[in-house]
Design a protein around this motif. Structure first.
Motif, short mmCIF file in Angstrom:
data_model
loop_
_atom_site.label_atom_id
_atom_site.label_comp_id
_atom_site.label_asym_id
_atom_site.label_seq_id
_atom_site.Cartn_x
_atom_site.Cartn_y
_atom_site.Cartn_z
N VAL A 136 6.82 -10.84 -11.18
CA VAL A 136 6.50 -10.97 -9.75
C VAL A 136 6.00 -9.64 -9.20
O VAL A 136 6.39 -8.56 -9.67
CB VAL A 136 7.74 -11.45 -8.96
N THR A 137 5.15 -9.72 -8.21
CA THR A 137 4.79 -8.53 -7.43
C THR A 137 4.58 -8.97 -5.99
O THR A 137 4.03 -10.04 -5.73
CB THR A 137 3.52 -7.84 -7.98
N ARG A 138 5.06 -8.16 -5.05
CA ARG A 138 4.95 -8.51 -3.64
C ARG A 138 4.34 -7.36 -2.85
O ARG A 138 4.79 -6.21 -2.98
CB ARG A 138 6.32 -8.88 -3.07
N TYR A 139 3.31 -7.69 -2.06
CA TYR A 139 2.66 -6.75 -1.15
C TYR A 139 2.06 -5.55 -1.89
O TYR A 139 2.07 -4.43 -1.40
CB TYR A 139 3.63 -6.25 -0.07
N SER A 140 1.50 -5.78 -3.07
CA SER A 140 0.95 -4.67 -3.85
C SER A 140 -0.53 -4.82 -4.18
O SER A 140 -1.24 -3.82 -4.33
CB SER A 140 1.71 -4.52 -5.18
N PHE A 141 -1.05 -6.06 -4.29
CA PHE A 141 -2.40 -6.23 -4.81
C PHE A 141 -3.45 -5.58 -3.93
O PHE A 141 -4.51 -5.17 -4.42
CB PHE A 141 -2.71 -7.72 -5.02
N HIS A 142 -3.20 -5.45 -2.62
CA HIS A 142 -4.20 -4.84 -1.74
C HIS A 142 -4.29 -3.33 -1.94
O HIS A 142 -5.16 -2.68 -1.35
CB HIS A 142 -3.90 -5.16 -0.27
N HIS A 143 -3.43 -2.77 -2.79
CA HIS A 143 -3.51 -1.34 -3.12
C HIS A 143 -4.29 -1.09 -4.42
O HIS A 143 -4.54 0.07 -4.76
CB HIS A 143 -2.11 -0.75 -3.29
N LEU A 144 -4.66 -2.14 -5.13
CA LEU A 144 -5.17 -1.99 -6.49
C LEU A 144 -6.70 -1.93 -6.54
O LEU A 144 -7.38 -2.71 -5.89
CB LEU A 144 -4.70 -3.16 -7.35
N LEU A 145 -7.19 -1.00 -7.35
CA LEU A 145 -8.63 -0.95 -7.61
C LEU A 145 -9.04 -2.06 -8.57
O LEU A 145 -10.14 -2.59 -8.49
CB LEU A 145 -9.01 0.41 -8.20
N GLN A 146 -8.15 -2.41 -9.50
CA GLN A 146 -8.46 -3.44 -10.50
C GLN A 146 -7.33 -4.47 -10.57
O GLN A 146 -6.55 -4.49 -11.54
CB GLN A 146 -8.67 -2.79 -11.87
N PRO A 147 -7.23 -5.32 -9.56
CA PRO A 147 -6.14 -6.31 -9.58
C PRO A 147 -6.19 -7.24 -10.78
O PRO A 147 -5.14 -7.67 -11.28
CB PRO A 147 -6.34 -7.07 -8.27
N ALA A 148 -7.38 -7.54 -11.28
CA ALA A 148 -7.48 -8.42 -12.45
C ALA A 148 -6.81 -7.80 -13.67
O ALA A 148 -6.19 -8.50 -14.48
CB ALA A 148 -8.95 -8.73 -12.75
N LYS A 149 -6.93 -6.49 -13.80
CA LYS A 149 -6.32 -5.80 -14.93
C LYS A 149 -4.80 -5.83 -14.83
O LYS A 149 -4.11 -6.02 -15.83
CB LYS A 149 -6.83 -4.36 -14.99
N VAL A 150 -4.28 -5.65 -13.62
CA VAL A 150 -2.83 -5.70 -13.43
C VAL A 150 -2.32 -7.12 -13.68
O VAL A 150 -1.29 -7.32 -14.34
CB VAL A 150 -2.44 -5.21 -12.02
N LEU A 151 -3.05 -8.12 -13.18
CA LEU A 151 -2.63 -9.50 -13.41
C LEU A 151 -2.64 -9.81 -14.91
O LEU A 151 -1.73 -10.49 -15.41
CB LEU A 151 -3.55 -10.46 -12.66
#
Length: 263
Positions: free
Chosen positions: A116-131
């Motif tokens: 799980v991750t909450r309130y973090s994706f809007h900080h990411l340059l590469q959200p697809a990579k984190v997902l």
């Protein structure tokens, strides 16, 4: 030009080191109804292994541990992890914390039943990579949960402008269609998408040096009556109030048999 990863990572650490203690103490982050929805989305049972990515001061991690999960939290900001350890001690729960980047999770494949991750994706340059990393460490049949602000497509640009003024580590808040597309690209099966509004006061969410510009932006949006920011801002007795448009995205990682059948 795309900002280098190292520069952006340093900005995140600087921002959240500065805000670690006040961030942890803001009531909005532990608001009961949104926490209840978070726990419901995770659908944990006692003893279940859970990873909280970009866990910040451990608000979600400790709530999951209190509900009986075996929780690990990772974050790039040591000051946030220190707050998380203090929270776990105060609550009398066990959470294992690591200083790590969501793009390179220090775990073997298929370690966790919930990621799980909450309130973090809007900080990411590469959200697809984190997902993709979240999917990698999730067990087949397990759930991947992303909870974040999702402005309406027509408000996304203005929303990002306001949020970048408020928080220089903000990159872009993805819309629901963009989030769903990320899940498809990661090979995940959609389980649930729900939305809620998280109400906040502007004075709680902005540094003094940014107050004038942000106050002017919100005041203009209220006067227009058009909600261009997508935050439904209004003037209340305690100042300008607004809401974050939050979505809970729950996906299931396909089982090995399902993956093979697709191939």
């Amino acid at each position: 030009m795309t900002e280098p990863e190292t520069t952006h990572a340093a900005r995140i650490v600087a921002q959240f080191t500065r805000w670690a203690e006040p961030f942890a103490d803001l009531p909005v982050h532990a608001e009961a109804e949104s926490m209840a929805q978070t726990l419901a989305a995770c659908a944990i049972t006692p003893g279940m292994s859970v990873l909280d990515v970009a866990c910040g001061p451990g608000i979600v991690a400790c709530a999951l541990a209190q509900a009986g999960a075996q929780v690990t939290g990772i974050d790039v900001t040591p000051a946030m992890l220190a707050q998380g350890r203090q929270r776990a001690e105060r609550m009398g729960v066990a959470v294992t914390y690591h200083c790590a980047d969501g793009q390179n999770l220090p775990f073997e494949e298929s370690c966790f039943e919930r990621v799980v991750t909450r309130y973090s994706f809007h900080h990411l340059l590469q959200p697809a990579k984190v997902l993709a990393e979240m999917v990698r460490v999730c067990r087949p049949g397990g759930l991947v949960i992303v909870i974040d602000a999702t402005p309406a497509p027509e408000c996304q640009h203005a929303y990002d402008k306001a949020e970048t003024l408020r928080d220089p580590s903000h990159t872009s808040a993805l819309t629901v269609p963009q989030m769903l597309a990320l899940g498809r690209q990661a090979g995940l099966e959609p389980v649930q998408t729900t939305q809620y509004h998280l109400e906040s006061c502007l004075c709680d969410q902005v540094a003094p040096e940014d107050w004038q510009a942000l106050h002017a932006l919100f005041t203009q949006d209220i006067a227009s009556g058009q909600n261009r920011l997508g935050m439904g801002a209004w003037l209340a007795e305690d100042g300008i109030r607004f809401y974050f448009p939050i979505s809970i995205m729950v996906w299931r990682k396909p089982t090995l048999g399902a993956v093979q059948s697709v191939a």
